[in-house]
Scaffold this active site. Structure first.
Site, mmCIF file in Angstrom:
data_model
loop_
_atom_site.group_PDB
_atom_site.id
_atom_site.type_symbol
_atom_site.label_atom_id
_atom_site.label_comp_id
_atom_site.label_asym_id
_atom_site.label_seq_id
_atom_site.Cartn_x
_atom_site.Cartn_y
_atom_site.Cartn_z
ATOM 1 N N GLN D 134 56.337 9.800 18.230
ATOM 2 C CA GLN D 134 55.725 8.814 17.400
ATOM 3 C C GLN D 134 55.072 9.829 16.221
ATOM 4 O OE1 GLN D 134 52.163 8.365 17.237
ATOM 5 N NE2 GLN D 134 52.214 7.078 15.402
ATOM 6 N N TYR D 136 52.397 9.907 12.885
ATOM 7 C CA TYR D 136 51.482 9.386 11.691
ATOM 8 C C TYR D 136 51.678 10.256 10.683
ATOM 9 C CZ TYR D 136 48.998 6.203 14.925
ATOM 10 O OH TYR D 136 48.282 5.185 15.542
ATOM 11 N N HIS D 261 50.510 -3.739 16.192
ATOM 12 C CA HIS D 261 49.775 -2.641 16.898
ATOM 13 C C HIS D 261 48.681 -2.976 17.870
ATOM 14 C CE1 HIS D 261 49.240 1.820 15.551
ATOM 15 N NE2 HIS D 261 48.467 1.807 16.736
ATOM 16 N N ARG D 264 45.414 -3.998 17.092
ATOM 17 C CA ARG D 264 44.486 -3.078 16.883
ATOM 18 C C ARG D 264 44.243 -2.641 15.563
ATOM 19 N NH1 ARG D 264 43.413 -0.402 22.021
ATOM 20 N NH2 ARG D 264 43.560 1.626 21.251
ATOM 21 N N ASP D 295 56.637 -5.265 20.071
ATOM 22 C CA ASP D 295 55.636 -5.211 21.124
ATOM 23 C C ASP D 295 54.499 -5.477 20.678
ATOM 24 O OD1 ASP D 295 54.044 -3.798 19.035
ATOM 25 O OD2 ASP D 295 54.450 -1.653 20.028
ATOM 26 N N GLY D 296 53.855 -5.800 21.776
ATOM 27 C CA GLY D 296 52.385 -6.558 21.877
ATOM 28 C C GLY D 296 52.577 -7.677 22.669
ATOM 29 N N GLY D 297 51.924 -7.619 23.744
ATOM 30 C CA GLY D 297 51.634 -8.977 24.598
ATOM 31 C C GLY D 297 52.666 -8.850 25.716
ATOM 32 N N GLY D 318 52.779 -0.786 26.105
ATOM 33 C CA GLY D 318 52.103 0.379 25.811
ATOM 34 C C GLY D 318 50.939 0.239 26.978
ATOM 35 N N ARG D 319 50.060 -0.919 26.907
ATOM 36 C CA ARG D 319 49.068 -1.028 27.938
ATOM 37 C C ARG D 319 49.567 -0.896 29.446
ATOM 38 N NH1 ARG D 319 47.042 -4.686 23.577
ATOM 39 N NH2 ARG D 319 45.228 -3.647 22.780
#
Lengths: 368, 368, 368, 368
Positions: D134, D136, D261, D264, D295-297, D318-319
């Protein structure tokens, strides 16, 4: 509101300011600021409407120079936000409107002084910065025009005429609290004020004073006359119906403020931001240059972004600066406005907008 | 309900009256008034539907002479509201229907005396004011027509025939409470009443009495016969389907009342105000002059405003006057109705309507 | 469940039966009956979907002879309801399926005996009444056909093949409880059962037993073969997609059961009653005679009415009879079914329907 | 997280892992993982959007060989899931990213090592398995390209460039907690890290470090340059607008990741899965081969199924792996991923899909 230097006590979002104000205000004053009318559906609905509003951010655009700067009524502002008229600010802090105006000037946004200001407009404009004058139509036309002149003479930069208060809504918290102004807080422009002498039979002393003083007979021709009577830019506040907005624009209003008066007038009036798209479209279609502002329920930069995306030029914030004022006077208001400016810039940049104008192109989604 | 002169004890909204009634009523009677049928979805849904309903107010119209006055069935009323039929009001106060009728007369609105009134219609019309007679179809046709004649002879101004009670809905609160009428409260027109002698096997004594007494076989031809049998204005109460409303209008009904019987008959019947637009449209399209009223869930002036905006000529209120009656007799009902009148006028004016007729032009929005 | 003769202890709605069962069942058994799979969204969604469903009742129709009687698969039933297959009913009461079948016979509705019955089908059909046999496809085709023959020989009136269990869904309550069948409760038709010997690594003993026994490879051609293999009426249970329903109808299914298995298979499967209109339409359009039933979340007569209005011929109820069985054996089931019959008749009549067929013409509304 | 062998302590769903992590993590670290920005509307909205999503399963298809196997970026995976980049995993466990990567390899899914990894990419790729990097964009372009080379040299299989972080969103939990990295946890690739030396004035130390390090000026031409600079497959993460997704596809992205994200970045950004269908359609219409991930949730196999049905090739989580890591290191991550794989296969099969590709044809329904 604890000092910004103290870690853990910093103001991280506007709700912190509300909590800080609640900690220092008498319950009845807190209710006077917080309350809506009736079952408070429109008050609660304003915020819930913003909570539902989501935007579709854009990516891969250079936001290194991202700025919240914009203009309102042709004048530069640090962010597309103005401080809404809030009556009797000396209820919240001894310095009252003076403190709020100083903070607004420092924050680079207009401050709106209310007809029901507890500090005379001249003392407010003496602070400097952009000051708008909020006008209620008084029962005596001459006194109304006197107020306009007084605002002009004091150097106000615009006139914001409130059109949704033929009388005050039924604010039940105030009624239940038997709320009346304490000694020493009065309507500086009206030679009176909602003191306990105005003990009402069916509402608060403030409501009774309002009923005595304001005219419920204001019409479009009064607006026309007002437009003719002043060269100041004119904002018409309290419009929710698209046809009313278009008509105001047609009569020369420089801006309309889409508002249900913070949920304090007609309980059941549509949430302000839900009415925004229709108004923006109607004003746009009217072909006259007229800005569209919105107020009611703005509690952060993301709300400002959403309002811009729905066609607003900017927003008014009323309760958040009032919380700052209650908690820490001028410094408190300043911190509220600085925080909001940071949040607006943050929201713009994270949505891929380097400039306020780009926010208008964002799509919005209502999430249940 | 505390006296209106005592600050802090005043009746500020209709929920105050509900609380005041709850404080004095035995739980089983409170439940008899409050309860709906089954899972109480229609009961709760009535109020939630009003809570969701928002209107788009208009501005800059002279509302100085704003008045809630209107007409119902061609007769002037102080506000577009009538008191709904509520059975056995002596359960709530020794004066029962007499007290409610007096308050309605004083408040300038029609009072509807029920077939299941605990005070004879003659004593109610003796009070004066506009009295409507609510008619249940009895199993014996002759007795039904006797009731009609009796209502006519007593001077009732209209006949309201209830069409949604072939039998009583399953009101589980009453069943669980084993609810029965106390000694001294009886159906004055029926020579009987749901005393504890009617101990039911599958419901309350009231339900058992209803089943014995009322006819489940009423049809459109009965309505036609009734229309032919009386010259009184005729209201048909309990209509939710547009085609039924149009048919009633076509048969000469002077009004239909869009109602799910306060959520007390079919649990799962559509909330009344959600059915209102369809009915208003169908009745309008029918080309016959017929008013559309609505009841169920009206808890304030804003609800009346919303009903008008959706095409109603007016509303009925049942539980709110009953709360007033329980809390303070005639004076309590009077305060409830005066409060509601104030609220209706307030809502009209804040929506920019000087007259009831203007409310019809308001747009409505359903907010989730 | 207290006796019906005791005032205050009567069964007033199906939720009373759930409470009565909860009072007597071990927590793990209560969970085995109540639980759904995963986050239980489909389980909860079934009931919430019914709660949202409202109907528009009709008025002024003679409902004096109102009856819930109807037919299912061409045979008369006292109400358009059948008892759904529920496994291992001896978990709930020593008499198990025998007691439930007796109560169903007495109540005039079909009873469905499960492949996972804890009482052999022969003992169930010996009870009399209409008995349907629920078929799971076993891994061994021969044993599956043996089951079909056994059901036929025992006198079952129909075959209900479950098509949504290639394996058991992830029922986390059972897994967390380490649920296993107690000694003495076994799958009477399978010569085994989910005893604690089937201690699973990733689910309950019941899930492990299911995985060992049932085939995940069943296809449309198996359904075709089954159709050819028996002359019994065939119900296909567990269909949610309209195209699957139409295909089943085309292959000669006499009925499809719109079901997400009570929220016990795919968590996130659409609520059953939300899928009903699409299925009813597709089956109707298929031109083949095929009834549409629905199960999952039916908790009262109003739910049955709504299902009929959406195009169902009837509904299955699983958990409510199981609650009755747990609380009071045969008498408990009987009371549940009698109550439901009363409620269905009540709902029909209050909606203006003298006959079940009229319910189909009712309009429905989904209220948020 | 208790051992899988202990009955009652097994990991039955991903929420169990969250609880297990919460039991061992310091509150500030738990918040760092859990938190969203602002009012956390987008964070909460991600999960609620999945909760609302339902699918219409199909039946009578042979799922005996049902497999969750699929490909991502052309490489086989055990399920259509990859481990999302999560910064500073040594906060959660001493082994940090090494442990997570080992578990991902064992579970047969790609692991994404973050620019803000607390373990150098070389040590991560040494673990084996498919590792994505990943990226940045750093303020210094040269250092950014150095990172790309380093990832290539380390053997990463793909580059995932994050495009929704011109700067870090306002994560108020971290700000209120004064969150900073403990000694010993640092950004291995950046020669620094958000230690307490980065005590911020308006956010956490992590936010301050991010602002110093990352570029807010990344544009589409940078993406083009990146595309030209590497032959690795390229994923563009953080896209919500369909036009942005199509543009990324047009510039040669091999995949876009529909993401806010994890809630976030912009608070009020549309829930990711709500944005998925529009993105999938736009990418499909673009005519270029480009996978769509989301992604997310994602909190279970049913969510993966729903994402596939809405057009995704796969999802990132992720989490959940982070919870596993915190609770039990590599074994914990492994159990989380194995559980998810079981759930995906379960959901596929119960929906009638023997293969991942079939899930795309499932219809979805949003239930309120």
């Amino acid at each position: 509101m604890p000092d910004g230097d103290t870690p853990g006590g910093t103001l991280w979002d506007l709700a912190d300011a509300e909590r800080a104000a609640a900690a220092v205000l008498p319950a009845a004053v807190r209710d006077f600021v917080a309350g809506g009318s009736g079952r408070e559906r429109s008050r609660d609905g304003n915020q819930r409407a913003f909570d539902r509003l989501h935007v579709v951010p854009r990516v891969l655009r250079d936001v290194s120079g991202c700025s919240a700067r914009s203009t309102l009524l042709g004048r530069p502002v640090r962010m597309p936000v103005a401080v809404a008229p809030v009556a009797y600010q000396r209820l919240l802090h001894p310095e009252g409107e003076r403190a709020t105006a100083r903070a607004a000037r420092a924050a680079g946004v207009p401050f709106t002084v209310a007809t029901l200001s507890s500090v005379p407009v001249e003392e407010v404009t003496a602070v400097g910065g952009t000051v708008w004058f909020q006008l209620y139509w008084l029962r005596e036309r001459r006194r109304t025009l006197d107020l306009v002149r007084r605002a002009e003479d004091a150097g106000c930069a615009a006139l914001m005429v409130t059109v949704d208060v033929p009388w005050m809504g039924r604010r039940l918290r105030d009624a239940r609290n038997g709320f009346a102004l304490p000694a020493g807080v009065r309507a500086a422009h009206l030679g009176g004020g909602a003191s306990s002498a105005h003990r009402p039979s069916a509402g608060s002393a403030v409501a009774a004073h309002t009923a005595e003083t304001f005219s419920p007979a204001v019409t479009w021709s009064d607006l026309e006359a007002l437009r003719a009577a002043t060269r100041l830019p004119l904002l018409v506040k309290g419009v929710l119906a698209p046809e009313d907005a278009a008509r105001a624009a047609g009569l020369g209003a420089d801006a309309v403020v889409v508002s249900n008066h913070g949920g304090r007038q007609l309980d059941g009036a549509v949430p302000a931001v839900d009415a925004l798209p229709g108004v923006a479209e109607a004003v746009g279609a009217s072909g006259t240059p007229c800005e569209v502002l919105v107020d009611g329920g703005v509690r952060g930069g993301a709300d400002v972004l959403a309002a811009l995306a729905l066609g607003a030029s900017g927003v008014l914030v009323g309760r958040p600066p009032a919380w700052g004022l209650a908690a820490a006077g001028e410094a408190g208001v300043r911190r509220v406005l600085d925080l909001l400016a940071d949040e607006v810039r943050d929201a713009l940049g994270l949505a891929g907008c380097a400039r306020v104008a780009q926010a208008r192109e964002l799509r919005t989604v209502r999430v249940p």
